[in-house]
Design a protein around this motif. Structure first.
Motif, short mmCIF file in Angstrom:
data_model
loop_
_atom_site.label_atom_id
_atom_site.label_comp_id
_atom_site.label_asym_id
_atom_site.label_seq_id
_atom_site.Cartn_x
_atom_site.Cartn_y
_atom_site.Cartn_z
N VAL A 30 0.83 -1.20 0.00
CA VAL A 30 0.00 0.00 0.00
C VAL A 30 0.86 1.25 0.00
O VAL A 30 2.05 1.21 0.27
CB VAL A 30 -0.92 0.02 1.24
N LEU A 31 0.23 2.36 -0.28
CA LEU A 31 0.90 3.66 -0.31
C LEU A 31 0.94 4.27 1.09
O LEU A 31 0.08 4.02 1.91
CB LEU A 31 0.14 4.58 -1.25
N ALA A 32 1.94 5.08 1.31
CA ALA A 32 2.04 5.81 2.58
C ALA A 32 0.86 6.74 2.75
O ALA A 32 0.23 7.18 1.79
CB ALA A 32 3.34 6.61 2.62
N LEU A 33 0.59 7.08 4.00
CA LEU A 33 -0.51 7.97 4.31
C LEU A 33 -0.19 9.40 3.92
O LEU A 33 0.96 9.76 3.68
CB LEU A 33 -0.81 7.90 5.81
N PRO A 34 -1.18 10.29 3.87
CA PRO A 34 -0.95 11.68 3.52
C PRO A 34 -0.01 12.36 4.50
O PRO A 34 0.20 11.88 5.61
CB PRO A 34 -2.35 12.30 3.58
N PRO A 35 0.57 13.50 4.10
CA PRO A 35 1.49 14.21 4.98
C PRO A 35 0.85 14.56 6.32
O PRO A 35 -0.35 14.82 6.39
CB PRO A 35 1.84 15.47 4.19
N GLY A 36 1.66 14.56 7.36
CA GLY A 36 1.15 14.93 8.68
C GLY A 36 2.30 15.32 9.57
O GLY A 36 3.35 15.73 9.11
N ASP A 37 2.13 15.15 10.87
CA ASP A 37 3.18 15.54 11.79
C ASP A 37 4.14 14.40 12.08
O ASP A 37 5.00 14.51 12.93
CB ASP A 37 2.59 16.07 13.10
N GLY A 38 3.97 13.29 11.34
CA GLY A 38 4.90 12.18 11.51
C GLY A 38 4.55 11.27 12.66
O GLY A 38 5.35 10.44 13.04
N ASP A 39 3.34 11.39 13.22
CA ASP A 39 3.00 10.54 14.35
C ASP A 39 2.50 9.19 13.91
O ASP A 39 2.22 8.34 14.72
CB ASP A 39 1.97 11.22 15.26
N GLY A 40 2.40 8.99 12.60
CA GLY A 40 2.12 7.65 12.10
C GLY A 40 0.66 7.34 12.05
O GLY A 40 -0.05 7.81 11.21
N GLY A 41 0.15 6.53 12.98
CA GLY A 41 -1.16 5.94 12.81
C GLY A 41 -0.93 4.50 12.41
O GLY A 41 0.09 3.92 12.67
N GLY A 42 -1.90 3.89 11.74
CA GLY A 42 -1.71 2.52 11.28
C GLY A 42 -1.86 1.56 12.44
O GLY A 42 -2.30 1.88 13.52
N GLY A 43 -1.46 0.29 12.16
CA GLY A 43 -1.68 -0.76 13.13
C GLY A 43 -0.58 -0.86 14.16
O GLY A 43 0.39 -0.12 14.16
N ASP A 44 -0.74 -1.85 15.03
CA ASP A 44 0.22 -2.06 16.09
C ASP A 44 1.55 -2.60 15.58
O ASP A 44 2.54 -2.63 16.30
CB ASP A 44 -0.34 -3.05 17.13
N ASP A 45 1.58 -3.08 14.31
CA ASP A 45 2.81 -3.62 13.77
C ASP A 45 3.77 -2.54 13.32
O ASP A 45 4.87 -2.81 12.87
CB ASP A 45 2.52 -4.56 12.59
N GLY A 46 3.37 -1.27 13.42
CA GLY A 46 4.28 -0.18 13.13
C GLY A 46 4.40 0.19 11.68
O GLY A 46 5.32 0.89 11.29
N VAL A 47 3.49 -0.27 10.84
CA VAL A 47 3.53 0.07 9.42
C VAL A 47 2.24 0.77 9.04
O VAL A 47 1.15 0.25 9.25
CB VAL A 47 3.71 -1.19 8.54
N ASP A 48 2.38 1.96 8.48
CA ASP A 48 1.22 2.69 8.02
C ASP A 48 0.68 2.10 6.74
O ASP A 48 1.42 1.59 5.91
CB ASP A 48 1.58 4.16 7.76
N LYS A 111 6.71 -16.36 11.83
CA LYS A 111 7.08 -15.74 13.11
C LYS A 111 5.91 -14.97 13.68
O LYS A 111 5.17 -14.31 12.96
CB LYS A 111 8.28 -14.81 12.92
N LYS A 112 5.77 -15.01 14.98
CA LYS A 112 4.71 -14.28 15.66
C LYS A 112 4.97 -12.78 15.57
O LYS A 112 6.11 -12.33 15.60
CB LYS A 112 4.62 -14.71 17.12
N GLY A 113 3.92 -12.01 15.50
CA GLY A 113 4.03 -10.56 15.50
C GLY A 113 4.08 -9.95 14.12
O GLY A 113 3.63 -8.83 13.92
N GLY A 114 4.63 -10.68 13.16
CA GLY A 114 4.66 -10.20 11.79
C GLY A 114 5.45 -8.92 11.60
O GLY A 114 5.15 -8.12 10.72
N GLU A 115 6.49 -8.70 12.41
CA GLU A 115 7.27 -7.47 12.29
C GLU A 115 8.13 -7.51 11.02
O GLU A 115 8.58 -8.56 10.57
CB GLU A 115 8.17 -7.29 13.51
#
Length: 333
Positions: A30-48, A111-115
């Motif tokens: 998928v594509l990155a999210l729109p510009p913002g303050d860099g606080d991310g969002g997305g899921g718990d796996d750390g990928v927007d 692997k668990k977590g899918g990191e």
């Protein structure tokens, strides 16, 4: 012109299960999210995650001009770019990556977590540790091949660490670190194919490449009579099309193709060696000199302290037949 440090050769591991995994992975990019303050969002796996992109970055040339790897000299000092990154609400470096390239940036379903893990992911963690003092101070954003430059220019990411080749054309749009890995373009095709490399055996064949990639640019310059109309957002989509019989061959970086051949032992690299010589670099917004210098310091340390070699041995050595070392840095006077 630099000499190559080893020809990529293959060791299979996958089979039907790996091909199914490749198909599943290709559908998740998928594509990155729109510009913002860099606080991310997305899921718990750390990928927007976001919607599919349509903007195509300007094609890039795999040439040998002197500007290719001449980056700013390393420095440990902060500056306006790094200060802005550190002063955001969420104290994390936002990095555009691949999540579908085996051994570079991918998820191991066993692997668990899918990191995310892989060679590029290790480097991103290393840069985050340098800036924030913690390896986990990084927010990954999955970026399609043709969105790497737009994502940097729009501020969606602080940098891209995604098997991105340095060349003069791209330096018009972004700044690069010095090179951290040497590779080149090569043809990937079924083992039983009569295609022998980047040559006349491609005539009449359907060849896939990623939009906005150097492979696509090289094919536009010389197709050898192949049908090169199949251009996809992400390079792994080419492997899926090859597996489905929709194309006869793929042109991509030999380092990426080696990983794909490891996923699917029915395909192999064609030709004795790549037909271009390229270096991957970390891409950043134009004018972010302090960040470029800081990343170059990280790369210097990474080469000297054995971190680069350790990551290479863990992720990539199994798919390369020769001992590979990082390219020597080149800096501007």
């Amino acid at each position: 012109m630099r000499t190559r440090r080893g020809t990529v050769r293959l060791r299979g591991w996958g089979g039907v299960g790996a091909m199914a995994a490749a198909c599943a992975l290709a559908g998740t990019f998928v594509l990155a999210l729109p510009p913002g303050d860099g606080d991310g969002g997305g899921g718990d796996d750390g990928v927007d995650r976001g919607g599919p992109g349509v903007t195509v970055a300007a094609p890039a040339r795999a040439d040998a001009d002197d500007c290719n790897d001449r980056s700013l000299r390393p420095s440990p000092k902060d500056g306006p770019t790094i200060d802005a990154i550190k002063n955001r609400k969420v104290k994390k470096l936002v990095v555009g990556v691949d999540q579908n390239s085996y051994q570079w940036g991918y998820r191991d379903p066993n692997k668990k977590g899918g990191e995310l893990e892989g060679f590029d992911i290790d480097l991103a963690h290393k840069i985050a540790e340098e800036i924030f003092g913690r390896r986990d101070a990084v927010k990954f954003r999955a970026i399609p091949t043709n969105q790497r430059i737009p994502a940097i220019q729009s501020g969606q990411v602080d940098m891209v660490v995604r098997t991105m080749t340095i060349n003069c054309a791209r330096l018009d749009d972004v700044d690069f670190s010095t090179g951290y890995f040497e590779t080149g373009q090569q043809v990937l095709a079924p083992k039983k194919s009569d295609i022998t490399g980047y040559n006349d055996t491609l005539k009449g064949k359907k060849v896939c490449s990623a939009a906005g990639s150097i492979a696509a640019e090289e094919l536009d310059k010389e197709s050898f009579g192949a049908d090169i109309s199949t251009k996809v957002p992400n390079q792994l989509d080419c492997l899926v099309r090859l597996q489905l019989g929709e194309v006869d061959a793929v042109v991509t970086d030999s380092a990426l193709a080696a990983g794909q051949a490891a996923q699917d032992p029915t395909v192999e690299l064609k030709g004795k060696e790549p037909f271009t010589t390229e270096h991957y670099g970390v891409a950043m917004k134009k004018g972010s000199d302090d960040l470029v210098r800081r990343v170059n310091k990280v790369l210097d340390d990474y080469r000297e302290d054995g971190g680069w070699q350790k990551s290479y041995d863990k992720w990539l050595a199994g798919g390369l037949s020769a001992k590979v070392t990082p390219p020597a840095p080149e800096y501007r006077d």
